[in-house]
Design a protein around this motif. Structure first.
Motif, PDB file in Angstrom:
ATOM      1  N   ASN A  53      39.645  20.775  33.034  1.00  0.00           N
ATOM      2  CA  ASN A  53      38.406  21.364  34.152  1.00  0.00           C
ATOM      3  C   ASN A  53      37.166  20.819  34.191  1.00  0.00           C
ATOM      4  OD1 ASN A  53      40.750  21.381  35.320  1.00  0.00           O
ATOM      5  ND2 ASN A  53      40.596  22.577  37.019  1.00  0.00           N
TER       6      ASN A  53
ATOM      7  N   SER B 154      38.851  35.128  45.235  1.00  0.00           N
ATOM      8  CA  SER B 154      38.715  35.068  47.292  1.00  0.00           C
ATOM      9  C   SER B 154      39.939  35.122  47.594  1.00  0.00           C
ATOM     10  CB  SER B 154      38.793  33.741  46.877  1.00  0.00           C
ATOM     11  OG  SER B 154      40.090  33.196  46.856  1.00  0.00           O
TER      12      SER B 154
ATOM     13  N   GLY C 109      45.127  30.597  41.068  1.00  0.00           N
ATOM     14  CA  GLY C 109      44.901  31.616  40.798  1.00  0.00           C
ATOM     15  C   GLY C 109      45.428  32.228  42.550  1.00  0.00           C
ATOM     16  N   GLN C 110      44.850  31.666  43.680  1.00  0.00           N
ATOM     17  CA  GLN C 110      45.055  32.126  45.150  1.00  0.00           C
ATOM     18  C   GLN C 110      46.443  32.486  44.810  1.00  0.00           C
ATOM     19  OE1 GLN C 110      42.787  29.206  47.283  1.00  0.00           O
ATOM     20  NE2 GLN C 110      41.670  30.643  48.140  1.00  0.00           N
TER      21      GLN C 110
ATOM     22  N   PHE D 253      41.750  26.804  40.967  1.00  0.00           N
ATOM     23  CA  PHE D 253      41.387  27.649  42.655  1.00  0.00           C
ATOM     24  C   PHE D 253      42.729  28.001  42.689  1.00  0.00           C
ATOM     25  CE2 PHE D 253      40.446  28.577  46.392  1.00  0.00           C
ATOM     26  CZ  PHE D 253      38.416  29.860  45.764  1.00  0.00           C
ATOM     27  N   ASP D 254      43.255  27.129  43.076  1.00  0.00           N
ATOM     28  CA  ASP D 254      44.294  27.177  43.609  1.00  0.00           C
ATOM     29  C   ASP D 254      45.748  28.014  42.960  1.00  0.00           C
ATOM     30  OD1 ASP D 254      43.345  26.217  46.166  1.00  0.00           O
ATOM     31  OD2 ASP D 254      44.243  24.127  45.465  1.00  0.00           O
TER      32      ASP D 254
ATOM     33  N   GLN E 286      37.707  29.434  36.942  1.00  0.00           N
ATOM     34  CA  GLN E 286      38.104  29.341  37.741  1.00  0.00           C
ATOM     35  C   GLN E 286      39.194  28.989  38.778  1.00  0.00           C
ATOM     36  OE1 GLN E 286      38.695  24.379  37.734  1.00  0.00           O
ATOM     37  NE2 GLN E 286      36.417  24.529  36.616  1.00  0.00           N
ATOM     38  N   VAL E 287      40.100  29.490  37.744  1.00  0.00           N
ATOM     39  CA  VAL E 287      41.374  30.472  38.134  1.00  0.00           C
ATOM     40  C   VAL E 287      41.269  31.931  38.856  1.00  0.00           C
ATOM     41  CG1 VAL E 287      43.479  31.357  37.768  1.00  0.00           C
ATOM     42  CG2 VAL E 287      43.126  29.132  36.717  1.00  0.00           C
TER      43      VAL E 287
ATOM     44  N   ASP F 187      38.651  32.106  39.662  1.00  0.00           N
ATOM     45  CA  ASP F 187      37.298  32.414  41.333  1.00  0.00           C
ATOM     46  C   ASP F 187      38.782  32.514  42.869  1.00  0.00           C
ATOM     47  OD1 ASP F 187      35.194  32.115  40.099  1.00  0.00           O
ATOM     48  OD2 ASP F 187      34.582  30.178  40.631  1.00  0.00           O
ATOM     49  N   GLY F 188      39.141  31.944  42.376  1.00  0.00           N
ATOM     50  CA  GLY F 188      40.492  32.503  43.593  1.00  0.00           C
ATOM     51  C   GLY F 188      40.926  33.159  43.682  1.00  0.00           C
TER      52      GLY F 188
END
Length: 336
Positions: free
Chosen positions: A281, A87, A303-304, A300-301, A80-81, A83-84
């Motif tokens: 998660n 993005s 990673g962003q 996700f956040d 999930q990280v 993926d962030g």
């Protein structure tokens, strides 16, 4: 069928513009008017223009690629990280290269050296369970190579870091278990040297103190490879067998699933009498048996934010000395 390779000069010639104007328009530069941008973009789409990344990297001395190093891509949290990160990276025209350490310090170092030698513009890293010597990372950063750490971060290196509020998450887990009536709460966690282990253990102790529960070191079990090897959890379950605990706070995805598997094999009759809360998660946590109250990280956040800080550093014309430690909140999701 061969594709025609149009260049910026071809577009400039066709539209009677300078190559620099076309280049800036394609990069959405504020220096170019909206009308000119629309003309350039419309023509580029008409001829199916694609930027040449090799030519661009040679001209700007950048590869437009960033490296990601995690312990295991299959881990729900790390996937999930990633993926962030992607993005943000793709929106900024950066490609990502992902490497796994499988909790090995040696493999981590080899991955870092490989990505650095391939002219990657910067790195996003979560340290392996074995890592204790970060001096080689400091050396690379001293040379101007940007590295942003997330989740598992080194205390001794001055850099951008993005983490979850692990201490609060640990406290919330114990607070929940205590309110459910648990009096003897165990804690299963990862490698002692990792930042997340220390922070979650501190939250665990804070939760016990808040409810006047004694801290018993015999109820804290460390898995040096974070549950990557199932025999770690089998040993934990055996060691906890005589402790007669009624609640348990588990510190990660692999540890949670590994604990459940080991308990089902060794002490399945006890599972109905133990309340479980832990960092996970997993998207299918609601089908776990017995039910688990999850402490979720904003993966996700995370990673962003880490990608944004790295790309800002890469594109800055000055060395970054004002480093941030970004702390993101966790969320407790109660299962009935």
């Amino acid at each position: 069928m061969a594709f025609e390779n149009y260049t910026i000069k071809d577009i400039a010639r066709a539209l009677n513009l300078s190559p620099s104007t076309v280049s800036r328009a394609l990069r959405d530069s504020y220096e170019i008017s909206t009308e000119t941008k629309q003309i350039v973009l419309a023509y580029a789409e008409k001829i199916n223009y694609r930027a040449n990344p090799i030519a661009r990297s040679l001209k700007e001395r950048k590869s437009y690629s960033i490296g990601i190093i995690v312990s295991e891509i299959a881990n729900n949290f790390f996937s999930q990280v990633i993926d962030g990160i992607e993005s943000v990276a793709y929106s900024k025209n950066y490609q990502v290269v992902i490497s796994q350490t499988h909790e090995s310090a040696e493999r981590e170092r080899l991955n870092v050296e490989h990505l650095y030698s391939r002219s990657t513009d910067g790195l996003l890293m979560a340290l392996s369970a074995e890592t204790s010597d970060c001096s080689y990372l400091e050396s690379l950063m001293d040379k101007g190579f940007p590295i942003v750490f997330f989740d598992r971060v080194p205390a001794q290196i001055r850099s951008h870091k993005v983490i979850a509020d692990n201490k609060q998450g640990g406290y919330d887990a114990v607070n929940y278990l205590s309110k459910k009536g648990c009096k003897k709460i165990a804690h299963v966690t990862g490698a002692k040297k990792l930042s997340i282990t220390k922070e979650r253990l501190e939250g665990y102790k804070m939760g016990l103190l808040a409810h006047n529960l004694d801290f018993n070191p015999a109820l804290v079990k460390y898995c040096e490879y974070g549950g990557l090897h199932q025999d770690e959890l089998e040993k934990v379950v055996m060691e906890l067998r005589d402790q007669d605990y009624d609640g348990i706070f588990i510190s990660g995805d692999k540890l949670t699933t590994g604990y459940l598997q080991a308990m089902n094999e060794q002490d399945s009759h006890k599972l109905d009498h133990i309340a479980i809360a832990g960092f996970t998660n997993s998207k299918v946590v609601n089908i776990f048996s017995p039910t688990i109250t999850a402490i979720r990280q904003p993966a996700f956040d995370m990673g962003q934010r880490a990608a944004e800080l790295l790309i800002q550093q890469i594109e800055s014309k000055q060395a970054d000395t004002d480093f941030q430690t970004v702390v993101l909140p966790t969320t407790l999701i109660e299962r009935k």
